[in-house]
Scaffold this active site. Structure first.
Site, PDB file in Angstrom:
ATOM      1  N   HIS A  46      37.546  52.016  50.932  1.00  0.00           N
ATOM      2  CA  HIS A  46      38.022  50.732  50.424  1.00  0.00           C
ATOM      3  C   HIS A  46      38.830  50.982  49.156  1.00  0.00           C
ATOM      4  O   HIS A  46      38.281  51.365  48.129  1.00  0.00           O
ATOM      5  CB  HIS A  46      36.867  49.781  50.134  1.00  0.00           C
ATOM      6  CG  HIS A  46      37.321  48.499  49.514  1.00  0.00           C
ATOM      7  ND1 HIS A  46      38.190  47.635  50.153  1.00  0.00           N
ATOM      8  CD2 HIS A  46      37.073  47.947  48.300  1.00  0.00           C
ATOM      9  CE1 HIS A  46      38.438  46.605  49.371  1.00  0.00           C
ATOM     10  NE2 HIS A  46      37.778  46.774  48.238  1.00  0.00           N
ATOM     11  N   ASP A  48      41.166  49.427  46.458  1.00  0.00           N
ATOM     12  CA  ASP A  48      41.698  48.229  45.796  1.00  0.00           C
ATOM     13  C   ASP A  48      43.133  48.445  45.327  1.00  0.00           C
ATOM     14  O   ASP A  48      43.431  49.446  44.661  1.00  0.00           O
ATOM     15  CB  ASP A  48      40.834  47.859  44.597  1.00  0.00           C
ATOM     16  CG  ASP A  48      39.469  47.342  45.001  1.00  0.00           C
ATOM     17  OD1 ASP A  48      39.412  46.379  45.780  1.00  0.00           O
ATOM     18  OD2 ASP A  48      38.458  47.910  44.534  1.00  0.00           O
ATOM     19  N   ASP A 170      35.600  42.903  51.129  1.00  0.00           N
ATOM     20  CA  ASP A 170      35.312  42.800  49.702  1.00  0.00           C
ATOM     21  C   ASP A 170      35.586  41.436  49.079  1.00  0.00           C
ATOM     22  O   ASP A 170      35.085  41.167  48.004  1.00  0.00           O
ATOM     23  CB  ASP A 170      36.090  43.880  48.934  1.00  0.00           C
ATOM     24  CG  ASP A 170      35.475  44.175  47.572  1.00  0.00           C
ATOM     25  OD1 ASP A 170      34.259  43.934  47.397  1.00  0.00           O
ATOM     26  OD2 ASP A 170      36.188  44.630  46.670  1.00  0.00           O
ATOM     27  N   HIS A 414      42.508  40.796  46.396  1.00  0.00           N
ATOM     28  CA  HIS A 414      41.311  40.091  45.951  1.00  0.00           C
ATOM     29  C   HIS A 414      40.864  40.451  44.540  1.00  0.00           C
ATOM     30  O   HIS A 414      39.821  39.943  44.089  1.00  0.00           O
ATOM     31  CB  HIS A 414      40.163  40.310  46.954  1.00  0.00           C
ATOM     32  CG  HIS A 414      39.787  41.744  47.142  1.00  0.00           C
ATOM     33  ND1 HIS A 414      40.358  42.551  48.096  1.00  0.00           N
ATOM     34  CD2 HIS A 414      38.886  42.522  46.493  1.00  0.00           C
ATOM     35  CE1 HIS A 414      39.824  43.748  48.037  1.00  0.00           C
ATOM     36  NE2 HIS A 414      38.924  43.764  47.065  1.00  0.00           N
TER      37      HIS A 414
END
Length: 982
Positions: A46, A48, A170, A414
C-alpha cells in the site's frame, strides 16, 4: 544487479517463446480445490501518494528518517522476484507511481513487465491515478482520475492491464457513489478494510462481511459485490515477512531453530478463524502493508515456504489449500461458488474505530486546500473543453493538460483532499496543484486566442478573487475585457465580481449594449488581511449571460456617463426598511431577509412563497484531543453558539444587497442576495482561530429553523444522489454514541445537506467538502474550520495547526441557502449545485480596440434537455474526443430524456463514435460483469451469472442517419462516448 540482468535476459527469451500462449485476467488464476478451504494469498504494497512524505519523497526513498519508504525500489524488486517463479503474484494499485517507474525503464525491462502482465502474474487492481478518498471528493473528479489511470494502463498493456476489481483498503469510510462508479465502469466488485467497529462485529457474527451493494436509488442495475477484509490490509498477524517487520521467518533447515511446524500450525489456526466468517470455501489473506516489498526476495522466499508446507499437509488429511492469488482471482472463485449475500443500500459513514473515535474531523480538515482542489477541477474542465474546441495540438499544450489531469488525480488521494497529511506534504500538494493550474490557465488562454476575436488577449486568471485581489485590475480596470467561460451545458446567468478602485465604470457586452453594474465595498475584515497585496477596496458587479464563451468590456467613465449603469451602494439603514428599530429588512424581488437589530442575527427568510424563522450564527467546539482525522468533543458543555453581539451594516443596491456582519475578532461574513437569484449566499471569513494551551477550537455555522424534521436529514453522496440520515441511527447496526454523540452523527457534505417536514424544506449548499449534521430538529450544522493543539494518534504525528503568511490560517468560503415548499421539486437545488461547482471562469485581457479577427464558432449545448449535464468533453487521443453526458436529476425529480448528439459529432468533424463504460477505456459492447445473488431476490441459479449493458451501445459513423445518434438517459444515468475525428 548482475543477477537481475541474467534474469531479465532469461525472461526476455521466455517472453519470445511464450507470447503466443499468454493469458491474463481470470484465465491466469491458479486452480483451486472444491473440497478444501482455499486460501488466496495476496501479495501487495500500500503506497500512499503522499502522507508523511511528499509524492516524490515516497517514490525516490528520500527522507527515510520520517518513514522508510521508496516505491521505485519496491517495484524493482517485485519484478525481479516475479520473474523467478511463474506461480508468484503481485497486485499494483497506484497508477501514478507505476507510470513514473515505467517511464524510467528500458525497452527490455518493459517487455519483461508486459510478459508478466500478459500472464496475470503482475495484476493491476483499482487502476486509478491514486486510491481516492470517498468522503470529501466530488464524483466528477473521481471519474476523471480513474479515466487517467485506466487509460495509461490500456495504452500500455491493452486488455490485460485493465483492472476488474476495486481496492479501497485505506480510505476512512466508504460512499455509495464510489460503488456506483465502480459498477458503471464494469468492475466486478470492490474490497476495503475499514468499517465501523460495531458494524463489523455484527457482520462477523452474521457472515455478512461480503454483500451486494445497491449503489443507486435511481439506477436499479447498479449493484456491486463488496467485501470487507477480515482484519485489515496489513499482513496476517505474526506473518509479516517484510524487512520492515520482526516476525519470525520460516526456518526449514535441520537445526534447533526449525519452526516449520509451529509456523504452519499458527497460520492454519488463523485461516480457520477467517474461514468461519465467510460463506464460501474461499478466503482472501493479504500479505503486505504500507510500503512493503522494498526487498521483495525476503517476502517471497518466506511465502514460497509457507505455501509449500501448508499444502504438504494435505497428504495427512489437511483441508487447507493455499495459493498465490489476487483480489481478482479470489472474486472469480467466489462468483463461481454461486452463493447468496445480504444487501447494502446506504453507505459506510461515519467510520468509528472505537466509541471515542469517529473519523469525522477530516471531512473539514485543511479547508483552504479542500477549496483549492475544487478550483483545480474547475480549470481542468475549462481547459479540457477549450482544448477540444480549439483543436490544440502542440506538445506543450498536451503536456500541460495531462499534468493537470494527473495532479488532480493525486489530489483525490485519501491523504490529500482529506487534509490528513503532514504540513510539509500539504505545502507540496499546494505547490504542484498551483503549477498545474497555471498550466491549465495557459492552455485555456491558447485556446481562447483561437476561438475569440482577441488573438492577442492575455487571458490571465486571478486565483485570489475570494479576497478580492486581482493583479490585472489592482491599478485600475479601464479598458479591460473579462472573458467568461461556462463549463456547463446550458446558458447560465451569473453575477460577476471584479476587484476595482472606487471609480466609475461602464460595462458593455459584445454587441455594445450597456450592462447594468454597480460598485460594492469589500468587507472591512478582508481589507484588513495583512497578506492581501492590493489596495482595491471595491468590487464591480454585473450580471452576465453566457452560452459557452462571452466577452464583457469594462471602461472607466465620468460619473455622468455611469448614471445608467453604475452607482455606489450607500450605507445601511437610510435605505433599508425598519420596523420600530427592532428589525431590518433586506429584499429583492425573489427573497426577503429579516434581521434582528438587537442580536444582529438573521432571523427570518421568505422566498418561493414560503416564510420561515431561520436564525443563522456561528458555534465553537472547544476540543481537547481532536486531530486531523477525528473530531472529538471534550464534553457537551464545551459547545457555544453566539446568540447576540453581532455588528452589521447593510449595503442596498439595485442588483445586489449585502449585509456585512462581524461576529468576533476572527469570524465575519457577508449575507448576499442578488436580483433574480433564488438563493441566499453566506460568504464567511474565519481565522486566525485562537486556541488555548490544552484546547483547540473548531468553528461551525448553524442554521436553526422551526421545521419539524423529526431527526431526519439528507446529505449528498459525492455530489450526486442524496442519502437519508436519521440522528443516532444506522442502516445495519446500533452505534455506540454515549461518548461522542455529535461526532457520531457527522456526515461528509460535499455539495448539499437538507431537512424538511410536510410543509417546508431547507437546503444548505457549500463550495467545498465539509462535515455536517442535524443535532436538533430544524437545525443544520456545517463545520468550516479547525485549529487543534494535539495529534489524534492515527499516524500523521502532528497537530492540525496550519499557518500561512506567518500566522494561523484564515479561511474564506461560501454556503448557500434555499428555502422551498416541501412538495416542490428539489430540481432547483440540483441546478444550483452545478452552478456552484462550475461557475463562470474569468479571464482578463486588455481591450486594445477594434480587431479584424473573427471568433470561431463554439457549439451550443442548449438543445440538450435541461436535466442533461455536460460532464466531460476532452481530448482523449490525437484523433479522439471523449464526451460524457449525465442526467443529473434523480428518479423523483427527473424523467427519462432523449436528445441527439449528431450536432456535436459534426462540429468535432467526427468520423466514428463508440460507447464505452464510464471510464472511457472499455467498449460497452465488451462489458461482461459478474452478477451475484442477493438474499431475498428469488431463486438462486446453479451457474454463475453475468450482466451486460442494459441498453444497446451506441455505435455509428458519419455516413449514417442522424437517428443513429439518439441518446436516451434515465434519471442519474451517465453515458460515455469516444468520438474519432478527422
Amino acid at each position: 544487479m548482475k543477477f537481475l540482468g541474467i534474469v531479465l535476459c532469461v525472461a526476455f527469451l521466455a517472453l519470445q517463446a511464450k507470447s503466443a500462449q499468454a493469458v491474463c485476467g481470470y484465465e491466469s488464476c491458479h486452480e483451486t480445490k472444491s473440497n478444501m478451504i482455499n486460501i488466496h494469498l495476496v501479495p501487495h504494497s500500500h503506497d500512499d501518494v503522499g502522507w508523511l512524505k511528499t509524492v516524490d519523497q515516497y517514490y525516490y526513498g528520500h527522507r527515510n528518517n520520517i518513514q522508510h519508504a521508496g516505491v521505485q525500489y519496491i517495484i524493482d524488486t517485485v519484478i525481479s522476484e516475479l520473474i523467478k517463479n511463474p506461480d508468484r503474484r503481485f497486485i499494483q494499485v497506484e497508477t501514478s507511481f507505476f507510470s513514473k517507474w515505467w517511464n524510467e525503464q528500458s525497452e527490455t525491462m518493459r517487455a519483461v513487465v508486459k510478459m508478466l502482465v500478459n500472464e496475470g502474474r503482475l495484476q493491476f487492481i483499482n487502476g486509478a491515478w491514486s486510491m481516492n478518498d470517498e468522503a470529501a471528493v466530488n464524483y466528477q473528479s473521481v471519474i476523471d482520475q480513474f479515466t487517467v489511470g485506466l487509460k495509461f494502463l490500456d495504452d500500455t498493456f491493452g486488455v490485460c492491464g485493465r483492472p476488474r476489481v476495486g481496492w479501497q483498503i485505506d480510505p476512512f469510510g466508504h460512499s455509495r457513489e464510489q460503488a456506483s462508479i465502480y459498477a458503471q465502469m464494469g468492475f466486478d466488485g470492490e474490497f476495503f478494510s475499514r468499517m465501523d467497529h460495531n458494524d463489523k462485529g455484527r457482520r462477523m457474527n452474521d457472515l455478512a462481511l461480503e454483500m451486494i451493494w445497491d449503489a443507486s436509488e435511481s439506477l436499479s442495475q447498479v449493484k456491486l459485490f463488496t467485501g470487507l477484509l477480515y482484519t485489515f490490509y496489513w499482513d496476517t498477524p505474526g506473518f509479516c515477512f517484510d524487512v520492515h517487520c520482526s516476525d519470525d521467518p520460516i526456518i526449514d533447515s535441520d537445526s534447533y531453530d526449525n519452526n516449520v511446524k509451529s509456523r504452519v500450525d499458527d497460520f492454519i489456526a488463523y485461516a480457520a478463524q477467517v474461514a468461519e466468517k465467510f460463506r464460501t470455501n474461499h478466503i482472501m489473506i493479504p500479505m503486505g502493508g504500507d510500503f512493503q516489498y522494498e526487498d521483495a526476495e525476503v517476502n517471497y522466499k518466506n511465502m514460497d515456504k509457507l505455501i509449500k508446507y501448508v499444502n504438504e499437509r494435505q497428504s495427512s488429511g489437511s483441508k487447507y489449500n493455499i495459493i498465490y492469488s489476487t483480489p481478482t482471482c479470489y472474486l472469480n472463485s467466489v462468483h463461481k461458488s454461486v452463493q447468496s449475500y445480504p444487501n447494502k443500500t446506504l453507505d459506510f459513514f461515519p467510520y468509528g474505530s472505537d466509541t471515542n473515535s469517529f473519523w469525522t474531523g477530516y471531512y473539514t480538515s485543511r479547508p483552504t486546500q479542500k477549496r483549492f482542489e475544487r478550483d483545480g477541477n474547475h480549470i481542468l474542465q475549462v481547459a479540457k473543453q477549450l482544448s477540444a474546441f480549439a483543436e490544440l495540438s502542440s506538445t506543450q499544450q498536451k503536456e500541460d493538460l495531462e499534468y493537470l489531469r494527473e495532479i488532480m488525480g493525486v489530489m483525490q488521494h485519501h491523504d490529500a483532499i482529506t487534509g490528513t497529511e503532514k504540513q510539509h506534504v500539504s505545502d507540496d500538494y499546494d505547490r504542484i496543484l498551483y503549477d498545474a493550474i497555471v498550466g491549465g490557465v495557459k492552455t485555456a488562454g491558447d485556446a481562447l486566442r483561437k476561438l475569440t476575436n482577441l488573438p492577442n488577449g492575455e487571458f490571465e486568471s486571478c486565483l485570489q478573487l475570494n479576497i478580492s485581489e486581482c493583479a490585472f485590475t489592482k491599478d485600475g480596470a479601464d479598458n479591460v475585457v473579462v472573458t467568461l467561460y461556462n463549463a456547463l451545458a446550458h446558458t447560465t446567468k451569473q453575477y460577476v465580481r471584479v476587484p476595482v478602485k472606487n471609480e466609475n465604470y461602464q460595462v458593455t457586452d459584445e454587441k455594445g449594449r450597456v450592462v447594468a453594474s454597480e460598485i460594492v465595498p469589500v468587507p472591512a475584515e478582508v481589507l484588513a488581511l495583512e497578506f492581501r497585496d492590493s489596495d482595491t477596496q471595491h468590487e464591480l458587479v454585473f450580471k452576465a449571460s453566457v452560452d459557452k464563451i462571452a466577452n464583457y468590456y469594462i471602461k472607466k467613465v465620468d460619473s455622468k456617463e455611469s448614471s445608467n449603469g453604475v452607482r455606489v451602494i450607500s450605507q445601511p439603514k437610510a435605505n433599508a426598511e425598519t420596523y420600530d428599530d427592532e428589525e431590518t429588512i433586506v429584499q429583492t424581488s425573489l427573497i426577503k431577509l429579516v434581521l434582528d437589530n438587537k442580536t444582529g442575527l438573521l432571523k427570518r427568510v421568505e422566498m418561493n412563497g414560503v416564510s420561515e424563522n431561520i436564525e443563522q450564527s456561528y458555534g465553537l467546539y472547544r476540543t481537547y484531543d481532536s486531530g486531523a482525522y477525528v473530531f472529538r468533543q471534550y464534553n457537551q458543555g464545551d459547545f457555544v453558539i453566539q446568540e447576540d453581539g453581532v455588528e452589521f451594516t447593510v449595503y442596498d443596491g439595485a442588483l445586489v444587497k449585502e449585509v456585512h456582519q462581524r461576529f468576533s475578532e476572527y469570524i465575519s461574513q457577508v449575507i448576499r442576495i442578488s436580483e433574480d437569484k433564488p438563493y441566499v449566499e453566506f460568504e464567511w471569513l474565519v481565522g486566525p482561530i485562537p486556541v488555548e494551551e490544552e484546547f483547540g477550537t473548531e468553528v461551525v455555522t448553524i442554521f436553526s429553523s422551526e421545521i419539524a424534521s423529526n431527526g431526519v436529514f439528507y446529505t449528498d453522496s459525492n455530489g450526486r444522489e442524496l442519502i437519508r440520515r436519521e440522528k443516532d441511527k444506522r442502516e445495519d447496526f446500533t452505534p455506540e454514541l454515549a461518548v461522542q454523540p455529535t461526532s457520531g452523527n457527522y456526515y461528509p457534505i460535499t455539495s448539499r445537506i437538507a431537512l424538511q417536514d410536510s410543509n417546508k424544506r431547507l437546503a444548505i449548499l457549500n463550495d467545498r467538502a465539509q462535515g455536517g449534521t442535524s443535532m436538533k430538529d430544524g437545525q443544520i450544522e456545517l463545520m468550516l474550520h479547525r485549529r487543534l493543539v494535539r495529534d489524534d494518534g492515527y499516524g500523521v504525528g502532528e497537530a492540525l495547526n496550519e499557518e500561512k503568511y506567518g500566522q494561523p490560517l484564515i479561511a474564506r468560503g461560501k454556503v448557500f441557502l434555499i428555502l422551498n415548499a416541501a412538495d416542490e421539486s428539489t430540481s432547483a437545488e440540483r441546478e444550483a449545485e452545478k452552478e456552484f461547482h462550475l461557475p463562470l471562469w474569468k479571464f482578463f485581457s486588455k481591450n486594445t480596440g477594434s480587431t479584424t479577427a473573427a471568433a470561431k464558432s463554439v457549439p451550443s449545448f442548449d438543445d440538450f434537455p435541461k436535466s442533461v449535464h455536460l460532464l466531460t468533453l476532452e481530448p482523449f487521443n490525437d484523433d479522439e474526443i471523449l464526451l460524457r453526458v449525465e442526467n443529473f436529476k434523480d428518479h423523483i425529480e427527473g424523467k427519462v430524456v432523449s436528445f441527439n448528439i449528431r450536432p456535436i459529432f459534426d462540429y468535432l468533424n467526427g468520423v466514428e463514435i463508440r460507447e464505452t463504460t464510464l471510464d472511457g477505456n472499455l467498449p460497452l459492447s465488451d462489458m461482461k460483469q459478474f452478477k451475484f445473488h442477493a438474499e431475498g431476490s428469488g431463486i438462486r441459479g446453479s451457474e454463475p451469472e453475468y450482466y451486460t449493458s442494459s441498453h444497446k451501445p451506441l455505435s455509428a459513423n458519419q455516413t449514417q442517419d442522424a437517428a443513429e445518434f439518439a441518446v436516451t438517459l434515465y434519471p442519474m444515468q451517465i453515458r460515455t462516448f469516444i468520438i474519432k475525428h478527422e
